[in-house]
Structure formats: C-alpha cells, structure tokens
Scaffold this motif. Structure first.
Motif, PDB file in Angstrom:
ATOM      1  N   TYR A 282       0.568  -4.401   8.876  1.00 40.99           N
ATOM      2  CA  TYR A 282      -0.262  -3.885   7.781  1.00 40.99           C
ATOM      3  C   TYR A 282      -1.007  -2.630   8.233  1.00 40.99           C
ATOM      4  CZ  TYR A 282      -3.465  -3.805   3.821  1.00 40.99           C
ATOM      5  OH  TYR A 282      -4.176  -3.426   2.707  1.00 40.99           O
ATOM      6  N   LEU A 283      -1.474  -2.644   9.478  1.00 41.35           N
ATOM      7  CA  LEU A 283      -2.151  -1.466  10.031  1.00 41.35           C
ATOM      8  C   LEU A 283      -1.184  -0.293  10.161  1.00 41.35           C
ATOM      9  CD1 LEU A 283      -4.789  -0.352  11.181  1.00 41.35           C
ATOM     10  CD2 LEU A 283      -4.119  -1.254  13.420  1.00 41.35           C
ATOM     11  N   LEU A 284       0.062  -0.602  10.530  1.00 40.76           N
ATOM     12  CA  LEU A 284       1.101   0.436  10.585  1.00 40.76           C
ATOM     13  C   LEU A 284       1.325   1.060   9.215  1.00 40.76           C
ATOM     14  CD1 LEU A 284       3.742  -1.171  12.960  1.00 40.76           C
ATOM     15  CD2 LEU A 284       3.009   1.207  13.095  1.00 40.76           C
ATOM     16  N   CYS A 285       1.333   0.245   8.182  1.00 38.70           N
ATOM     17  CA  CYS A 285       1.492   0.744   6.807  1.00 38.70           C
ATOM     18  C   CYS A 285       0.329   1.655   6.415  1.00 38.70           C
ATOM     19  CB  CYS A 285       1.591  -0.406   5.826  1.00 38.70           C
ATOM     20  SG  CYS A 285       3.143  -1.312   5.891  1.00 38.70           S
ATOM     21  N   LEU A 286      -0.887   1.270   6.787  1.00 42.87           N
ATOM     22  CA  LEU A 286      -2.068   2.073   6.459  1.00 42.87           C
ATOM     23  C   LEU A 286      -2.024   3.429   7.158  1.00 42.87           C
ATOM     24  CD1 LEU A 286      -4.935  -0.595   6.596  1.00 42.87           C
ATOM     25  CD2 LEU A 286      -4.041   0.544   4.567  1.00 42.87           C
ATOM     26  N   ILE A 287      -1.699   3.413   8.448  1.00 46.06           N
ATOM     27  CA  ILE A 287      -1.630   4.675   9.213  1.00 46.06           C
ATOM     28  C   ILE A 287      -0.528   5.567   8.663  1.00 46.06           C
ATOM     29  CG2 ILE A 287      -1.088   5.652  11.477  1.00 46.06           C
ATOM     30  CD1 ILE A 287      -2.401   3.087  12.677  1.00 46.06           C
TER      31      ILE A 287
END
Length: 611
Positions: A282-287
């Motif tokens: 999910y953090l990868l998607c945000l970045i």
C-alpha cells in the motif's frame, strides 16, 4: 560459467584497456576496442538466453569463488541466472551498446572522449553485476559501483563549477539509498544468517515463522527507502533533474538501462521478502501515485527539454512502483524495459535537436523541421508518442495499458483514477514538447550537422522497437512471477477508452496551442499558472530542503576532512609563535623595565613560598 563471466568481465577488460592504451592509439581504434568488449558481452547474454530456453530450467547458479569462509560466515561470489536477471541483462547490454555507438557521433570532438567511453564500460559492467549477483554483498558492490559511475558521467563537464555542484548534489542524495541498503543487508544477515539470496528464499518458503516478524517489517522499510532513493521517487527525486548537467548520452543510459531501474529491480528480485509484509505494498502504491502526479506536473511547468524528460522518468518509474504495489510484477518489468527503449530513443534524438539549435535547451526557443533530418524527426516523434502511450502503434501503449488493467483488476479504484489522470498529464506535457519544437519556427542560429553510421543505426533500431514490434521482443515474465495475464473483453474495452482519452487530450492541447481558445484573456488563470509554476519549479520545496542538507554536509566535511595530526602540529607551532611574541614584548632594552620585571617575579615567587 565462462559465458556469464564473459558477460561481466568483457566490459571491465574494455574499461582497463581504454584507460591504459589511450595514449598509444587514436580515438577510432580505442572506440572499437570498447565497442567490441560491449558487443561480446551482448552476444554472451544472447547465448545465455539461448541456453536457458534450450535447457528449460527455472534458474542456474554459478559459484565462481568462495572468497571468505569463517565458521558459519560465508561470502561467495556467485551469480543467479533466471528469467528476470536474463531479461535485465539483455536490456542493459543491448541499450548500452546502442548508446555507446551513438556517443561516438555525438562526442567525437571531445578531448576526453576515451574517458567517457571507459566510464560507460564500467557502468554497464557494474549494472550487470547488480542484476546477476546471488549474494547481497555482491549486489551492494554493484549498487555502489553504479552510483560512482553515475557520478563520474554526470560530472564529466567538470570545468563548469555549477556542473560540479549539481553532480555532487545528485551523488549525495542518491547516497541515502546506499545507507539504507547497507542497514537492510546487515538486518537480513542477522535475521537469516546468510547473504545468499536463493538460500534466503528457501528459508522463507519452508519456514513460516518469519511471517509477521517485526524485523522483516524493518528490513522491508529500509529496502523500500533505498529503492525509492535510487529510482528517484518522491521525496528523494531531486537528484535526477540535477543529473541532467552531464552529456545527453549519459543521461540516456542513466534514465533507461542503469541507475533509475535498479530500485525497481531490487524490489522485484526480493519480492519473496516483501510478500512477508503485506502493508508495504500500500505504501508502494502511495509513493508511486505521488511520483506519477507530481513528476508529470513538474514536467508541465518546466521549460528545459532535459529536465522535462527527467521529470517524465520520475513519473514513469512511479507507474512501475504502482504496478508492484498491486503485485503486478510482470507488468512493472514490462514497462521498465519498454520505458528503457523509448526513453533512450527520446534522449538520443534530442541530442541532435539540441546540437542543431546551438545547444539551446529551452523548448520555447528551439525548433526542428522534418526537412532537416527525417530520421531524427520521426524517431523523436515516435519516442514521445510511446511515452504518452499513443494507441496501437507504440510500445508504451501496451505496457502502460497492462498496468492500468492490473490496477483496476485488483479493485484499487482510487489508484486507477490517479494512474489515468497521470496518463492525461503525460499526454499534455508530451504534446507540449511536440507542438513547441515541431510547430514553432524560431529564428535562432542553427548548427550544420552531419550524420553517419554511428548516428543512424542506433536511432533506427530503437525507433523500430519503440513501436508495436517491441512487444514481440520483450520477454513475458508472467510464468516467473506467477502473474498470469489473461486478456478479455474488459481489457479490450479499457484499451479503447484509454485510447480515446489519449487522442482527446492531444486534440485539446492542439486546440489550445493553435487557436488559444481556452483562458485567452483570463487573468485568474495566469495567476494560478504562475503560482503553480513557482511551486513546481522548486520541486514542492524539496529542492530547498536538500540544498540545506548539502550545505550542512559541506560544512562538516570541511571540518572532518582535515588531518588531525596536521591540525595538532599546526596548533603547537601557532602556540609557540604566540608565546614567543609575548616574551619579545619584554625585550625592550630598558634597564628600568628589567629591574621592574625582576622585582615583580621575585615578589610573586617569594609570596608563593611563604604561602
């Protein structure tokens, strides 16, 4: 084993030959020495592909040398050949040799041309080690070597002080990734007691106790930080626009096959570790989403052609991170390779355009007409159309379309809308480039250029692969990642909608550009535009933040750079000199002064004795 070694060692041998023989032979002979070393490496990688398909195995391990073996600690130089490393290897050597050939045309008048070629050889060899290594320490060696080679290429024009500062800033910010990566490697050894990647994957496969382990979460976070720093994602993105001060062929190599791709490769290679911590995706998607939008916005409000291409790379790498975030690994690598191809084409085509306009890089001051060079005109156009994912005819359309399909298939609708909006922004700044360069007739001084084999052939090859023919060359890794891609009616519908959005955006910008039908006399629009331009010129003020860090680094480095022993000797000599000056004040030659001094000192000593 010898084939793998030749793939890595040939560019290194070429590097040393170019360094040691540069005073014995002329530029042409030395160019061919470096060229054949890369060509042999490329042929070796193709032969590896042939053997891999023939033997039909999942992977091959090559243990070259057991360097250290102390009790349980082992460090062996070993290489892992599988579909992922093989695909990356062919991309690196293939694009590297094309850019190397083009560089001979572009930089043939440079005095230090051979030094530039030697750096490219070392760069390609370092990246080959990075993608083939089966040991974390060896990966780190390749990781560091790639960073050093990038710095050497970016700072190639080091006679200009500004270029030196920009290259140093790029180097320092990208060093953040090295620190986080080193910490993660140490934590990995502490957790798994080995540096060997295949052994770690086997441990994870058969031992479920590592799931939900806090240390694994920490490792994933550090690996992610190192990857986004190396791949120029927000907030560690500012080094990439600064890296544009180097030669344009070097920029093509950094943006396509080497530096910025290493972060995406690292996460893809270590996917088994990342799968242990599901929230990291999910953090990868945000970045990735943040980088897509703000990279595209920065490209829209920039006027320098190379900086626009730099921000477009940040944005396109964001699509790869977003693809990994929804666990579409195959789509991420597909877009990585396709981006490497068409971005190389755009950069080497822009070399000719910039030279033709007397090294001017402002898109509002340069122009280029088809009659000047038909090949460069169409190559630049096809490269930009592939960047904007123009339907059917371009390679970028298929790679980005698969990412969009995978995002919506994973039911991440918000990220899908962000990705589509990013594609619209990409189309806008790409159309801005096309119409301002090809449709504007500026009366600038033009430079007469000549073309030859080394100019035409690399452009022609990359131009052909950047079209739909590229989908027949780029390998499908869906079996390797277990990420099977089944095209259905919904996928076709999505392609049609995506095509219509792209074409409509181009038409909209064309209407604005030619007829000025929107916001013609709107002062509010102008104020908003100026406000946004000011913000994105400063990289959302991240640039100012890193400028402060750079100044702090320079201050402390100036303190700690000095040798402590030299400082001590210098301090002692200064102390003796000042003491000597003090005693010389009393050497006046006056008898009364001497008697007074003698009386004062005697009284002082007598007082001390009595007390």
């Amino acid at each position: 084993m010898s084939i793998i070694l030749s793939t890595i060692l040939c560019p290194i041998i070429g590097f040393f030959l170019l360094i040691f023989l540069k005073k014995l032979f002329n530029k042409k002979i030395l160019f061919f020495i470096g060229f054949f070393s890369l060509f042999i490496s490329f042929l070796s990688s193709l032969f590896c592909l042939y053997l891999f398909n023939k033997l039909n195995k999942k992977y091959f391990l090559f243990n070259i040398w057991n360097l250290i073996s102390i009790d349980k600690f082992k460090f062996d130089i070993s290489f892992l050949l599988d579909e992922l490393s093989l695909s990356m290897l062919i991309m690196i050597t293939g694009i590297g040799i094309l850019i190397y050939s083009f560089s001979y045309w572009y930089m043939h008048v440079e005095r230090e041309l051979i030094k530039f070629f030697s750096y490219i050889n070392l760069f390609i060899s370092s990246m080959s080690i990075l993608v083939l290594a089966n040991n974390f320490l060896l990966i780190y060696f390749g990781w560091e070597s790639v960073g050093i080679c990038s710095y050497l290429l970016v700072s190639f024009y080091n006679k200009d002080v500004k270029n030196v500062f920009h290259s140093m800033k790029s180097f320092l910010i990208s060093k953040i990734s090295d620190v986080f990566f080193l910490i993660s490697i140490l934590l990995i050894y502490f957790c798994f007691h080995t540096f060997n990647i295949v052994e770690i994957f086997n441990i994870i496969k058969f031992d479920k106790s590592y799931e939900n382990l806090y240390l694994i979460k920490l490792i994933c976070m550090f690996l992610l930080l190192s990857s986004i720093s190396k791949s120029a994602q927000y907030p560690f993105h500012t080094w990439l626009p600064n890296a544009m001060v180097g030669p344009t062929p070097a920029s093509a190599l950094i943006h396509s096959a080497t530096m910025v791709t290493s972060g995406v490769y690292l996460i893809s290679r270590l996917r088994n570790i990342f799968l242990l911590y599901d929230n990291i995706f999910y953090l990868l998607c945000l970045i990735g989403s943040f980088s897509i939008i703000f990279g595209s916005m920065s490209a829209i409000f920039n006027k320098n052609i190379k900086n626009i291409l730099a921000y477009s790379t940040i944005s396109q790498i964001g699509y790869m991170f977003l693809s990994i975030g929804v666990k579409a690994w195959n789509c991420a690598i597909f877009h990585l390779i396709s981006h490497a191809i068409f971005k190389s084409l755009i950069f080497i085509s822009s070399c000719y355009i910039i030279l033709y306009n007397n090294n001017e890089q402002n898109i509002f001051k340069i122009s280029f007409q088809k009659k000047k060079n038909v090949l460069v005109y169409f190559s630049f156009l096809i490269g930009l159309l592939s960047l904007m994912s123009f339907p059917i005819i371009t390679l970028g359309f298929y790679s980005k379309g698969e990412i969009l399909y995978k995002i919506i298939e994973s039911k991440n609708y918000v990220f899908f809308l962000i990705a589509v909006f990013g594609a619209i922004l990409t189309t806008l700044y790409t159309s801005r480039l096309i119409f301002n360069i090809f449709k504007t007739k500026n009366k600038l001084f033009k430079t007469n250029l000549y073309e030859n084999f080394f100019h035409d052939v690399p452009i022609l090859i990359l131009m052909i692969i950047s079209t739909f023919f590229g989908i027949f060359i780029i390998p499908d890794l869906s079996n390797f990642f277990s990420d099977f891609f089944i095209k259905n009616y919904f996928y076709i519908l999505l392609e049609i909608v995506f095509s219509l959005i792209t074409v409509f955006t181009i038409f909209l910008y064309f209407s604005i550009f030619t007829k000025k039908i929107i916001f013609k006399n709107c002062s509010v629009y102008k104020k908003i535009y100026i406000f946004l331009e000011e913000i994105f010129k400063k990289d959302l003020y991240f640039n100012s933040f890193y400028n402060v860090l750079e100044k702090l680094y320079n201050y402390f480095s100036s303190i700690f750079y000095k040798d402590i022993y030299i400082c001590i000797i210098y301090f002692i000599s200064k102390f003796i000199k000042y003491v000597n000056k003090f005693f010389l004040l009393f050497h006046s030659g006056n008898l009364q002064t001497y008697i007074l001094i003698f009386f004062v000192i005697s009284t002082f000593i007598f007082t001390l004795i009595i007390m």
